[in-house]
Design an enzyme around this catalytic site. Structure first.
Site: not given
Ligand code: PEP
Length: 270
Positions: A15-17, A101, A103, A173, A179, A219, A240-241
């Protein structure tokens, strides 16, 4: 089905956000494509911002890597300034769409009902919805984790017939893990994944539940992937990150293959 004997193909999705210019997205997609060449025992997806969907789809054309959008509206078209419809993301090359999601739920006030409408629309347009559920830190502290994810999953599926529901993927999640660098432990995640599969079985029947990939997100880094994906009910990772660095993402893909290879009984490895 016995632990470890599940036939589900593992999945790692990035997920490149709200990151990456067009040029950066093309470069990252090409690096993922090249670094994952030949890794056929796993499904890989990347979900760039809307602006980069078509460019990334072009870079990945001919490769098995799926392109996903990070959201899509429930309406096919209309006066919805700033939104993008399921047919538009399909047209841009997406075949998967992240929905619900945290967010969007917590940052933008997206309700269970909105997620349900989006899931319905995504399925109607041939997209695979990747539905995210997860509790906040306060909800976990209050012992509400399983109730929260159950409510979110029930709401997202609505009255969906099993055959339709069987086209979706799920991601657990935990909001407190996204994050933050604080990954859920394999035991914490496994407990929730088992609950989600039980709820799915109740709503859609055992066959759909047994076949549905349930990813863990929050994470995920290369070094924690093996332990998480060694759990039989954790079928992959939503990243994500770490998905913004090709080497880390490819490391997660490789660790996932390794963990699932190890978790499968010898007969399935042939
Ligand atoms: C996400 O936003 O779906 C996610 C899992 O982010 P991160 O890996 O950065 O926690």
């Amino acid at each position: 089905m016995a632990d470890g004997a599940v036939p589900r193909t593992p999945v790692v999705a990035g997920n490149w956000k709200m990151h990456a210019t067009l040029a950066e997205a093309r470069t990252l997609a090409a690096a993922v494509r090249d670094g994952c060449r030949g890794l056929t025992e796993i499904r890989i997806a990347v979900c760039p911002a809307f602006t980069a969907l078509a460019a990334v789809a072009e870079v990945l054309a001919g490769s098995p890597i799926l392109v996903g959008a990070q959201d899509a509206h429930w309406e096919a078209a209309g006066a919805f300034t700033g939104s993008v419809s399921p047919s538009q993301v399909w047209d841009a090359g997406a075949r998967l769409v992240i929905l619900g999601h945290s967010e969007r739920r917590h940052g933008l006030g997206e309700s269970d009902e909105m997620v349900r409408r989006k899931v319905t629309a995504a399925l109607a347009h041939g997209l695979t919805p990747l539905v995210c559920v997860g509790e906040t830190a306060d909800e976990r502290a209050a012992g509400q984790t399983l109730a929260v994810v159950t409510r979110q999953l029930e709401a997202a599926l609505g009255e969906r017939p099993a055959v339709e529901a069987g086209r979706g993927w799920l991601a657990y999640e935990p909001v407190w893990a996204i994050g933050t660098g604080q990954t859920a432990t394999p035991a914490q995640a496994a407990e929730v994944h088992a609950q989600l599969r039980t709820v799915l079985a109740r709503l859609t029947g055992p066959a759909v539940a047994a076949a549905c990939p349930i990813l863990y997100g929050g994470s995920v880094k290369p070094e924690v992937t093996s332990a998480l994906l060694a759990e039989p009910d954790i079928d992959g990772a939503l990243v994500g990150g770490a998905s913004l660095k090709a080497a880390d993402f490819i490391g997660i893909v490789r660790a996932g293959i390794e963990a699932k290879g190890r978790a499968r009984p010898p007969a399935e490895r042939l």
